[in-house]
Structures are given as structure tokens and as C-alpha cells.
Design an enzyme around this catalytic site. Sequence first.
Site, mmCIF file in Angstrom:
data_model
loop_
_atom_site.group_PDB
_atom_site.id
_atom_site.type_symbol
_atom_site.label_atom_id
_atom_site.label_comp_id
_atom_site.label_asym_id
_atom_site.label_seq_id
_atom_site.Cartn_x
_atom_site.Cartn_y
_atom_site.Cartn_z
ATOM 1 C CE LYS A 4 -5.255 -2.040 2.332
ATOM 2 N NZ LYS A 4 -3.864 -2.818 1.950
ATOM 3 C CB THR A 17 -0.860 -0.056 1.190
ATOM 4 O OG1 THR A 17 -1.731 -1.149 1.179
ATOM 5 C CG2 THR A 17 -1.855 1.098 1.096
#
Length: 192
Positions: free
Chosen positions: A170, A95
Site C-alpha cells: 500500500k 494504512t
Amino acid sequence: MRVGFIGLGSQGAPMAHRIIDAGHPTTLWARRAATLEPFAGKPAKAAGSPAELAAESDLVCLCVVGDADVEEVLTRDDGVLAGIAEGSVIAVHSTVHPDTCRRLAGVAAEKGVALIDAPVSGGGPAAAEGRLLVMVGGETDVVERCRPVFASYGDPIVHLGDLGSGQVTKLLNNLLFTAHLGTASSLLDLGR
């Protein structure tokens, strides 16, 4: 598809195990040799550097901690981009900021390599069970080439659009999760 995997932590290790168990020829690299020990009985190779791993891979999956780690593993002197062949793919499962992926995709493109963002959600248990949510951004043909590998650890695999859209999704997912935790905490306080 020959797969290279870097980032064998609590989520990455079960992802790598699933890739190997699905029958994909797999090469692993880790900063710490101890991280490779759980793979000793598996039919996977251990590379001496990210460049060596990349030279053995059609798809390199990165599941390292953050932006600086992704950049370092890709661009260091013996990094992925030093060994990867034209026509290969890099999938960033970490991420990170969408702009990090976009910038590194430009560097990879100079070598004829595609980079897609494919952050995951669900943690180690979901990875071990093959049910991670994989949020993908990138060109459709590249995403579809990678889908059989992603399917070894992910369900669902959602192609969200252009490069960076997986990371945006995300980050929004993380924000929503955090907001729910805050709401739950406030609700429990109110209940007490």
C-alpha cells in the site's frame, strides 16, 4: 462470521454497509454517535465500546486514520483487546507502518488472537461498488477465513505474503500514485 467494524469514515462506512448487506452479523462502534446514524435502518448492532464490539465479533475490522488511532482503539482500557475472544481475528484496513502491525500482532497473539494487515485502495466509491483493492499480509489460513467478508467490498483481494506485506504494498502504491501526480503536473506545465 460475526464482524465488528470500527472506522466509519468516507471509505469505512461504505465497507460496513456492504458487510451488512452481504448478511454478516455486524456490530459497529464509533467515537461520535452521529457517525452511526446512516446505519439506523440496517440490521447491525451498535456497541458501547471497542471491547463490547470485540466480544460480539469473530473478525474485527479497523479502518481508522493512522498508527496512533489503530493502537489506541486496540489497547485502551476498553479497547478491542480487552474484549476479544481467543481464536478471533483483527484486520487492519488502515494504512499504517508495517512495524505497527507486527508489534500489535505480538500483543494480540498473547491473547490467542491473529492480526492481519489488509489496507485498501480505491476510496469510498470503489467501496460502495464492492471493488476495493485489498492488499493482505498474514498467515494463509487466517486470510482465507476472512476472505468471504473482504469479498463483500473488495475485488481483487490479493494475499501478498507475511504480516506487513500488505502495508508495504500500500505504501509503494501511494508513492507511485504521488509520483504520477507529480509527473502529470510537470507535463501540464510543460504543455502550457
